[in-house]
Design a protein around this motif. Structure first.
Motif, PDB file in Angstrom:
ATOM      1  N   TRP A   1      -4.108   8.072  10.204  1.00 17.90           N
ATOM      2  CA  TRP A   1      -4.376   6.708  10.681  1.00 17.90           C
ATOM      3  C   TRP A   1      -4.127   6.614  12.189  1.00 17.90           C
ATOM      4  O   TRP A   1      -4.946   6.079  12.944  1.00 17.90           O
ATOM      5  CB  TRP A   1      -3.475   5.761   9.909  1.00 17.90           C
TER       6      TRP A   1
ATOM      7  N   TYR B   1       0.809  -1.222   0.000  1.00 15.20           N
ATOM      8  CA  TYR B   1       0.000   0.000   0.000  1.00 15.20           C
ATOM      9  C   TYR B   1       0.841   1.270   0.000  1.00 15.20           C
ATOM     10  O   TYR B   1       0.444   2.286  -0.580  1.00 15.20           O
ATOM     11  CB  TYR B   1      -1.045  -0.001   1.119  1.00 15.20           C
TER      12      TYR B   1
ATOM     13  N   TRP C   1      -9.682   3.070  -1.772  1.00 14.06           N
ATOM     14  CA  TRP C   1      -8.319   3.114  -2.291  1.00 14.06           C
ATOM     15  C   TRP C   1      -8.239   2.580  -3.716  1.00 14.06           C
ATOM     16  O   TRP C   1      -7.511   3.108  -4.555  1.00 14.06           O
ATOM     17  CB  TRP C   1      -7.395   2.281  -1.404  1.00 14.06           C
TER      18      TRP C   1
ATOM     19  N   GLN D   1     -12.899  -2.063   7.186  1.00 16.65           N
ATOM     20  CA  GLN D   1     -11.600  -2.145   6.523  1.00 16.65           C
ATOM     21  C   GLN D   1     -11.787  -2.434   5.030  1.00 16.65           C
ATOM     22  O   GLN D   1     -11.089  -1.851   4.184  1.00 16.65           O
ATOM     23  CB  GLN D   1     -10.741  -3.239   7.167  1.00 16.65           C
TER      24      GLN D   1
ATOM     25  N   GLY E   1     -12.707   0.731   3.291  1.00 14.27           N
ATOM     26  CA  GLY E   1     -11.538   1.578   3.088  1.00 14.27           C
ATOM     27  C   GLY E   1     -10.745   1.158   1.863  1.00 14.27           C
ATOM     28  O   GLY E   1     -10.296   1.999   1.066  1.00 14.27           O
ATOM     29  N   TYR E   2     -10.577  -0.139   1.679  1.00 16.53           N
ATOM     30  CA  TYR E   2      -9.835  -0.630   0.515  1.00 16.53           C
ATOM     31  C   TYR E   2     -10.606  -0.393  -0.788  1.00 16.53           C
ATOM     32  O   TYR E   2     -10.000  -0.230  -1.850  1.00 16.53           O
ATOM     33  CB  TYR E   2      -9.520  -2.114   0.678  1.00 16.53           C
TER      34      TYR E   2
ATOM     35  N   LEU F   1      -0.864  10.803   5.715  1.00 19.16           N
ATOM     36  CA  LEU F   1      -1.831   9.696   5.762  1.00 19.16           C
ATOM     37  C   LEU F   1      -1.590   8.814   6.985  1.00 19.16           C
ATOM     38  O   LEU F   1      -2.541   8.423   7.680  1.00 19.16           O
ATOM     39  CB  LEU F   1      -1.729   8.861   4.484  1.00 19.16           C
ATOM     40  N   PHE F   2      -0.332   8.486   7.246  1.00 16.86           N
ATOM     41  CA  PHE F   2      -0.024   7.665   8.413  1.00 16.86           C
ATOM     42  C   PHE F   2      -0.400   8.397   9.709  1.00 16.86           C
ATOM     43  O   PHE F   2      -0.851   7.776  10.679  1.00 16.86           O
ATOM     44  CB  PHE F   2       1.459   7.298   8.428  1.00 16.86           C
TER      45      PHE F   2
ATOM     46  N   TRP G   1     -10.313   2.329   8.127  1.00 20.99           N
ATOM     47  CA  TRP G   1      -9.444   1.260   8.608  1.00 20.99           C
ATOM     48  C   TRP G   1      -9.126   1.467  10.093  1.00 20.99           C
ATOM     49  O   TRP G   1      -9.134   0.522  10.882  1.00 20.99           O
ATOM     50  CB  TRP G   1      -8.167   1.228   7.776  1.00 20.99           C
ATOM     51  N   GLY G   2      -8.847   2.708  10.486  1.00 23.01           N
ATOM     52  CA  GLY G   2      -8.545   2.979  11.890  1.00 23.01           C
ATOM     53  C   GLY G   2      -9.706   2.649  12.801  1.00 23.01           C
ATOM     54  O   GLY G   2      -9.529   2.060  13.879  1.00 23.01           O
TER      55      GLY G   2
ATOM     56  N   PHE H   1      -8.121   5.391   5.369  1.00 19.62           N
ATOM     57  CA  PHE H   1      -7.397   5.213   6.634  1.00 19.62           C
ATOM     58  C   PHE H   1      -8.314   5.491   7.830  1.00 19.62           C
ATOM     59  O   PHE H   1      -8.174   4.862   8.885  1.00 19.62           O
ATOM     60  CB  PHE H   1      -6.175   6.131   6.680  1.00 19.62           C
TER      61      PHE H   1
END
Length: 370
Positions: A28, A7, A66, A59, A62-63, A24-25, A82-83, A79
């Protein structure tokens, strides 16, 4: 998850800068910190199994973003989803497993089964990497992304079939008030009960050390492992961790001081590996990771034993929140001074461990002598 190894490359291939990827991180991480404990209370108020199912669905969503709409906004929204999904799973899994075993009079098997769950989590990195290597040449990021969506939804279906003990009725009227009661009860137990508070601190600090795993490939590079050999060289480390987690039941009766000694021994091996700085040093890192994972499983089991109230997932999520915050300290320490700073933090954790997992006072429920 086939998308895990790729990713970051997806973000870069879409044209994001290093600063945007770092942002982005950060999104998250912030989402995880913000919703960790509230999501645990949701699981306690309604359903731990339902939380696991919702986590997989979120999740997957979220994908979908993406894969279908690659770009910074979609990545950020993914994210967030996902978080939230990861936070719903955090705490719920341990609570569901422990209460399920307690319902059939088998809670003494928790450490062994929890260790096996951790082992499979680590082993799953291998088929995920293989799937990514096979799917990417066939269909690029799109095929890997849709395959990951399917994997998440399949996991949600499996989670929906897990047995869950009957839930106790809320003492308060109304869902919202019941939720707030679960949230307050879990946080109060995590912070006010001395034995629970100590175990929460120990688990949070121990789990934060797992962030060192992110740096294993960099260490291999610095220790002169050829670039094309790094993936195979590093994969032995999580395999060793899986073995340690699976064998955690063998050391579950050790006293807190003995557990700290196991961790200290592993840290010493890691320090020797860093001093040698040769490819063979990765074998010592693998031994460290095996011992660390075994201690981590036992600490998690001790925490579950000490929780007396019904808000088990919330209490466990408080430990997860502590992990998120302590993990930031680990990343900062590594950025400042690399492996030596991380080892110093490990020594601090080992010193705290005997106090956090001290023997429970007489008169409280206990499953074993510690």
């Amino acid at each position: 998850m086939p998308l895990y190894p790729l990713y970051a490359l997806l973000f870069a291939d879409t044209g994001l800068s290093d600063a945007e990827i770092s942002a982005l991180f950060a999104i998250w991480s912030v989402v995880g910190v913000a919703v960790e404990v509230p999501s645990g209370a949701l699981a306690d108020r309604f359903s731990r199994r339902g939380a696991l199912v919702a986590g997989g669905v979120l999740q997957a969503a979220g994908y979908v973003l993406w894969t279908a709409f690659p770009g910074f906004t979609a990545f950020a929204a993914g994210f967030v989803l996902w978080g939230i999904g990861a936070s719903l799973v955090s705490g719920s899994l341990e609570a569901l497993l422990y209460d399920g075993l307690a319902a059939v009079g088998a809670r003494e098997h928790f450490a062994r089964l929890y260790g096996q769950v951790n082992a499979f989590e680590l082993i799953a990195q291998i088929p995920a990497a293989v799937a990514a290597a096979v799917l990417f040449p066939l269909g690029g990021f799109a095929l890997v992304g849709w395959a990951s969506v399917g994997t998440c939804l399949a996991a949600a279906v499996v989670a929906s079939r897990l047995p869950e003990p009957p839930r106790e009725e809320s003492e308060e009227d109304g869902d919202e008030l019941g939720y707030l009661t679960a949230l307050r009860t879990g946080v109060v137990e995590a912070l006010r009960s001395p034995t629970v508070r100590g175990a929460v601190l120990a688990v949070a600090l121990l789990t934060s050390l797992d962030g060192i795993e992110e740096y294993f490939p960099l260490l291999a590079r610095d220790w002169h492992v050829p670039a094309d050999a790094i993936p195979l060289a590093v994969v032995t480390i999580p395999l060793a961790g899986a073995a340690g987690a699976a064998l955690a039941g063998r050391i579950e009766r050790l006293r807190p001081g003995s557990l700290a000694l196991v961790l200290l021994t592993g840290l010493l091996l890691f320090a020797v590996a860093g001093a040698l700085a040769v490819p063979a040093s990765l074998a010592l890192v693998a031994l460290f990771y095996a011992g660390y994972r075994a201690v981590l499983v036992v600490a998690g089991a001790r925490l579950q034993e000490r929780i007396d109230g019904a808000a088990r997932a919330t209490v466990t999520s408080v430990a997860g929140l502590g992990t998120d915050l302590a993990g930031l300290l680990l990343y900062a320490a590594w950025a400042a001074a690399g492996l030596p700073a991380a080892l110093v933090l490990g020594l601090v954790v080992a010193a705290v461990l005997p106090f956090g997992l001290r023997v429970r006072p007489h008169g409280r429920r206990s499953l074993r002598t510690c």
